[in-house]
Design a protein around this motif. Structure first.
Motif, PDB file in Angstrom:
ATOM      1  N   ALA A  75       0.860  -1.183   0.000  1.00  0.00           N
ATOM      2  CA  ALA A  75       0.000   0.000   0.000  1.00  0.00           C
ATOM      3  C   ALA A  75       0.896   1.232   0.000  1.00  0.00           C
ATOM      4  N   GLN A  76       0.724   2.075  -0.977  1.00  0.00           N
ATOM      5  CA  GLN A  76       1.485   3.316  -1.016  1.00  0.00           C
ATOM      6  C   GLN A  76       0.622   4.377  -0.351  1.00  0.00           C
ATOM      7  N   ARG A  77       0.808   4.460   0.963  1.00  0.00           N
ATOM      8  CA  ARG A  77      -0.044   5.374   1.707  1.00  0.00           C
ATOM      9  C   ARG A  77       0.111   6.805   1.218  1.00  0.00           C
ATOM     10  N   ALA A  78       1.346   7.114   0.786  1.00  0.00           N
ATOM     11  CA  ALA A  78       1.613   8.495   0.362  1.00  0.00           C
ATOM     12  C   ALA A  78       0.721   8.897  -0.806  1.00  0.00           C
ATOM     13  N   ASP A  79       0.362   7.897  -1.652  1.00  0.00           N
ATOM     14  CA  ASP A  79      -0.423   8.238  -2.837  1.00  0.00           C
ATOM     15  C   ASP A  79      -1.810   8.762  -2.480  1.00  0.00           C
ATOM     16  N   ALA A  80      -2.272   8.377  -1.308  1.00  0.00           N
ATOM     17  CA  ALA A  80      -3.613   8.788  -0.915  1.00  0.00           C
ATOM     18  C   ALA A  80      -3.637  10.231  -0.416  1.00  0.00           C
ATOM     19  N   LEU A  81      -2.446  10.787  -0.170  1.00  0.00           N
ATOM     20  CA  LEU A  81      -2.400  12.125   0.424  1.00  0.00           C
ATOM     21  C   LEU A  81      -2.567  13.203  -0.636  1.00  0.00           C
ATOM     22  N   ARG A  82      -3.078  14.351  -0.217  1.00  0.00           N
ATOM     23  CA  ARG A  82      -3.159  15.482  -1.142  1.00  0.00           C
ATOM     24  C   ARG A  82      -1.790  16.152  -1.265  1.00  0.00           C
ATOM     25  N   GLU A  83      -1.698  17.037  -2.233  1.00  0.00           N
ATOM     26  CA  GLU A  83      -0.459  17.784  -2.382  1.00  0.00           C
ATOM     27  C   GLU A  83      -0.557  19.103  -1.613  1.00  0.00           C
ATOM     28  N   PRO A  84       0.582  19.676  -1.281  1.00  0.00           N
ATOM     29  CA  PRO A  84       0.548  20.920  -0.493  1.00  0.00           C
ATOM     30  C   PRO A  84      -0.204  22.007  -1.244  1.00  0.00           C
ATOM     31  N   ARG A  85      -0.831  22.889  -0.472  1.00  0.00           N
ATOM     32  CA  ARG A  85      -1.581  23.978  -1.086  1.00  0.00           C
ATOM     33  C   ARG A  85      -0.647  25.019  -1.685  1.00  0.00           C
ATOM     34  N   VAL A  86      -1.182  25.730  -2.629  1.00  0.00           N
ATOM     35  CA  VAL A  86      -0.471  26.883  -3.162  1.00  0.00           C
ATOM     36  C   VAL A  86      -0.352  27.915  -2.043  1.00  0.00           C
ATOM     37  N   ALA A  87       0.741  28.625  -2.050  1.00  0.00           N
ATOM     38  CA  ALA A  87       0.990  29.593  -0.978  1.00  0.00           C
ATOM     39  C   ALA A  87      -0.079  30.667  -0.957  1.00  0.00           C
ATOM     40  N   PRO A  88      -0.396  31.166   0.225  1.00  0.00           N
ATOM     41  CA  PRO A  88      -1.370  32.255   0.315  1.00  0.00           C
ATOM     42  C   PRO A  88      -0.816  33.500  -0.376  1.00  0.00           C
ATOM     43  N   ALA A  89      -1.687  34.322  -0.894  1.00  0.00           N
ATOM     44  CA  ALA A  89      -1.254  35.498  -1.642  1.00  0.00           C
ATOM     45  C   ALA A  89      -0.544  36.506  -0.729  1.00  0.00           C
ATOM     46  N   ARG A  90      -0.992  36.620   0.517  1.00  0.00           N
ATOM     47  CA  ARG A  90      -0.381  37.595   1.422  1.00  0.00           C
ATOM     48  C   ARG A  90       0.119  36.897   2.684  1.00  0.00           C
ATOM     49  N   PRO A  91       1.254  36.282   2.579  1.00  0.00           N
ATOM     50  CA  PRO A  91       1.749  35.538   3.744  1.00  0.00           C
ATOM     51  C   PRO A  91       2.138  36.477   4.880  1.00  0.00           C
ATOM     52  N   ARG A  92       2.061  35.944   6.083  1.00  0.00           N
ATOM     53  CA  ARG A  92       2.588  36.671   7.232  1.00  0.00           C
ATOM     54  C   ARG A  92       4.105  36.561   7.224  1.00  0.00           C
ATOM     55  N   ILE A  93       4.801  37.590   7.648  1.00  0.00           N
ATOM     56  CA  ILE A  93       6.242  37.494   7.821  1.00  0.00           C
ATOM     57  C   ILE A  93       6.518  36.708   9.106  1.00  0.00           C
ATOM     58  N   THR A  94       7.362  35.686   8.999  1.00  0.00           N
ATOM     59  CA  THR A  94       7.656  34.864  10.170  1.00  0.00           C
ATOM     60  C   THR A  94       8.666  35.565  11.076  1.00  0.00           C
ATOM     61  N   ASP A  95       8.404  35.524  12.340  1.00  0.00           N
ATOM     62  CA  ASP A  95       9.370  36.040  13.300  1.00  0.00           C
ATOM     63  C   ASP A  95      10.256  34.879  13.735  1.00  0.00           C
ATOM     64  N   PHE A  96      11.500  34.897  13.283  1.00  0.00           N
ATOM     65  CA  PHE A  96      12.399  33.787  13.612  1.00  0.00           C
ATOM     66  C   PHE A  96      12.898  33.865  15.053  1.00  0.00           C
ATOM     67  N   ALA A  97      12.509  34.933  15.761  1.00  0.00           N
ATOM     68  CA  ALA A  97      12.802  35.059  17.193  1.00  0.00           C
ATOM     69  C   ALA A  97      14.278  34.824  17.511  1.00  0.00           C
ATOM     70  N   GLY A  98      15.129  35.537  16.783  1.00  0.00           N
ATOM     71  CA  GLY A  98      16.562  35.501  17.105  1.00  0.00           C
ATOM     72  C   GLY A  98      17.298  34.292  16.584  1.00  0.00           C
ATOM     73  N   LEU A  99      16.559  33.332  16.028  1.00  0.00           N
ATOM     74  CA  LEU A  99      17.214  32.135  15.517  1.00  0.00           C
ATOM     75  C   LEU A  99      17.401  32.299  14.012  1.00  0.00           C
ATOM     76  N   ASP A 100      18.576  32.005  13.512  1.00  0.00           N
ATOM     77  CA  ASP A 100      18.794  32.076  12.081  1.00  0.00           C
ATOM     78  C   ASP A 100      18.702  30.665  11.502  1.00  0.00           C
ATOM     79  N   PRO A 101      17.518  30.288  10.983  1.00  0.00           N
ATOM     80  CA  PRO A 101      17.369  28.896  10.526  1.00  0.00           C
ATOM     81  C   PRO A 101      18.313  28.574   9.373  1.00  0.00           C
ATOM     82  N   LEU A 102      18.605  29.582   8.541  1.00  0.00           N
ATOM     83  CA  LEU A 102      19.509  29.344   7.419  1.00  0.00           C
ATOM     84  C   LEU A 102      20.886  28.920   7.930  1.00  0.00           C
TER      85      LEU A 102
END
Lengths: 487, 487
Positions: A75-102
């Motif tokens: 059973a390919q469970r992954a096949d039953a899943l939907r795909e990610p949604r298209v990004a919202p037109a006006r995203p919120r800016i994320t506050d990384f709170a002092g952490l540099d994820p990059l």
């Protein structure tokens, strides 16, 4: 037996044949596949060869053995899943709170204590370290004293010649003089931005996009105009046209082939329409083709550059995802910005490291690269498939997964789970992942993460995905309580 | 015998002893030096050792054998020459007439058919190619798969540790976290400019200065404020103060140690005064120390960075002039701009090539570098001395020569000779030189050329200098006719 070419091991081709039937739903989850003996008779191959093909499919997670009964399609469970949604037109800016994820994700990429699902890097175990390093040693001895000389930009003739020859594969017709050797694809992109844009101008990018893009734009004083992409077809030319009606754009920076972080492949008609649209408006396209050689199936996709008639496409690529991240061998074919890019490369870094460039040129020229690519494409395809299955089994209900058609990364959307929390808690448990907000040049993607599938599947990775699933469940439950059940 | 340390070959120390007497005019041109036998008795060394010392001095052009008479101090014709004039305050902008001397000089540097007096590059024959490449091979085998991994900025711990330890030699006290590994000194300078300056701002530079500086400033949209230097003492802090009274400056980019193209060394009191002056005004100093390890005599000079109290000095260096141009291993200690430089390095080139960085780190750590430096410093000193003598003998009257105290280049001023004409005609005769106007960020230096002395003296080089002299004579005669005798 016409399917079985002389260059491919027979068991591999047979495994691909069955995998194709499974993918096309001709064989469905739970179906019994022919017995090894029957399959060997049908295909006129030996029993050990048939067994080898079945073992390969097992490794790839496509079939499973049931004791004393035979082999069945999993059973390919992954096949039953939907795909990610298209990004919202006006995203919120994320506050990384002092952490540099990059910085964290990049820095963690060489940390042996962390499970490497963060940075998009292939496992060293898959790369031809010994062959490449040996080639470099041979070249060093052959060149003697001159092995230490500057390889001043445009850089090695040998590399530029073989890159020009290979351009035929993606529909191009480059000549060596079209190319400048760079310090990886990162320097190529950086040079392309500098050549085409002035500070204060706006660059159209995909949303989501490679996290390095946002830093590069910021460093150059450029603005990002993010345009959401479809998770299967990539950027829609109509959206681009619309966005450009509202905002003046100095350049577009796009990943048409095996998009990072989504993995999708822009169809050829979209590619042509995009190149035409932007050529008409005189807007250059900076094409990041770093994953272009890593299709999971079929043939090498065309580049946007293939449809470039007026030198408006600046093609950037490297061998960091295919051969040797640490060799820093990249290139740019900058079209009508060639002279400017060459001058910038000279004044900013003068040359790339001589011996790594020559080693890659030699590896490409002697055919080693193509043999190697066949192996690594299959590995990445299988690793992405295993990751999809594992995530489908472990993550909370409602998880959405991209269906990468190439490359090494998988994009997941987990409703109700704050990606930055998941990132922090995963890291505390020894697992490196890349949180979605890194990929939004203007934030957004708060519920998304990117998983690197560049490493061979292992118990350690399987356990880590289960751990991520547990954390995601906990975060979702907590978030659900906090939000009164809304996700 | 206290002068002879255990680490230096005896003959070498003896040669230096005599060279010192010659330099101090204790032994003057035409003076007879002691016979080999007498010298061996005086110094209590064997005759072969004394002979070896004399042979060394002969190679260095300091003494000559006269058959059946003995050894005599050679006339150092170069000593009789004046030094180049300080640059004019308002230089004319040179019209390069469609020729890009920078691209030509750089491109020609690896052209085996040209006599390499253009780019400032050491001869491969002097560099430890075999040792370095072997080290790289050993490291590659030891690391195996991980030899291909990204060495993400700030880059190799091993290199940053050994650089920090070595900072004691130039009066510094760096810790590994102060440093970022770069793609040569060029990338270090480029990052430093980006970190400290915004487009449209002005950078104070020496006149003349390294030709890459003008391109870098142009690429960043920065203006140059050139301040003429003294040909022996370098930049005068009073001139800097005066220039800054008239013009607002965002940063200073300076080469205090063995200036390129002049070769002078800024005295310590000037260094201290400059650092103090600029710190008081909050103006950062970008220090190009690429030649700092290459003193011709005495000890390693201090860096401006040694007197930096508030993180206002961004020290840039590399191993391109000392070990391996093509390895592209450089570094920057960016003081209070460290975080900004680190972010820029990540977004613009991500990492430097892993194996070359590790090979240099190993070479530095195991003591190979210091042994090697002793040898190469002497070679460069001797080559510069031979070049000075050859130029003094071959060039037209009135030629002025710098007296480099370190590094590999010599600066010549030839009155009445247009450097661009000399450059073009020399190239047509197979000789690469660097014309003066390249070194003026706002033109000037029309009668100057820079000669690379990085190659062991040879008949080929000697012939080339005579050819340059002949062309210079012809140009001077023609110019004299054209100008009615004025030069």
């Amino acid at each position: 037996m016409a399917l079985v070419s002389a260059r491919e091991p027979v068991y591999q081709r047979l495994a691909d044949l069955l995998a194709g039937l499974i993918q096309a739903r001709a064989l469905q989850p739970g179906d019994r596949v022919p017995s090894v003996r029957a399959f060997s008779r049908q295909q006129r191959v030996s029993v050990p060869t048939a067994l080898h093909a079945y073992a390969t499919l097992e490794t790839r997670g496509l079939i499973e053995a049931r004791p004393k009964t035979g082999f069945f399609v999993r059973a390919q469970r992954a096949d039953a899943l939907r795909e990610p949604r298209v990004a919202p037109a006006r995203p919120r800016i994320t506050d990384f709170a002092g952490l540099d994820p990059l910085a964290t994700v990049l820095g963690d990429s060489s940390h042996p204590g962390l499970v490497p699902l963060g940075a998009a890097v292939p496992s060293g175990a898959l790369l031809p370290a010994q062959a490449l390093n040996r080639t470099m040693g041979v070249i060093a001895r052959r060149l003697g004293d001159s092995s230490l000389a500057y390889d001043v930009a445009p850089g090695s003739d040998a590399l530029r010649r073989v890159l020009a020859r290979r351009s035929l594969e993606w529909g191009g017709r480059l000549v060596p003089d079209d190319l400048v050797v760079t310090n990886g694809c990162t320097e190529a992109l950086s040079l392309a931005l500098q050549a085409t844009c002035r500070p204060g101008e706006t660059v159209l990018v995909e949303a989501p996009t490679y996290f390095g893009v946002a830093s590069m734009l910021r460093d150059r004083g450029l603005r990002a105009l993010p345009v959401p992409i479809d998770s299967t077809l990539g950027l829609d030319p109509r959206r681009v046209e619309e966005a450009m009606r509202r905002t003046r754009v100095a350049a577009c920076l796009l990943i048409a082939n095996f998009h990072n972080p989504v993995g999708c492949l822009m169809p050829d008609d979209r590619k042509r329409a995009l190149v035409r649209l932007l050529a008409e408006r005189g807007v250059p396209i900076i094409e990041d083709d770093i994953y272009g050689d890593l299709q999971h199936e079929g043939s090498r996709p065309r580049c946007l550059k293939a449809d470039d008639l007026d030198g408006g496409v600046l093609l950037c690529g490297s061998f960091s995802k295919t051969l040797a991240p640490g060799y820093r061998v990249g290139y740019i074919a900058a079209g009508r910005w060639h002279d400017r890019v060459l001058a910038l490369k000279r004044s900013q870094s003068l040359a790339s490291a001589t011996l790594p460039v020559l080693a890659v040129a030699d590896f490409l020229r002697n055919g080693g690269y193509d043999r190697y690519l066949r192996r690594v494409r299959r590995a990445f395809r299988d690793q992405v498939a295993r990751m999809r299955e594992a995530v489908a089994g472990a993550f909370p209900e409602g998880v959405a997964l991209s269906r990468p058609q190439g490359g090494v990364v998988l994009w997941c959307e987990i409703p109700g789970v704050a990606a930055m929390d998941l990132f922090r808690r995963a890291r505390a448990e020894g697992i490196s992942i890349a949180p979605g907000p890194m990929f939004g040049p203007q934030g957004g993607f708060e519920h998304c993460i990117r998983l690197n599938c560049g490493h061979p599947w292992s118990d350690r990775i399987a356990r880590s995905v289960r751990t991520l699933g547990r954390i995601a469940h906990e975060l979702q439950a907590r978030g659900g309580r906090a939000n009164g059940g809304a996700s």
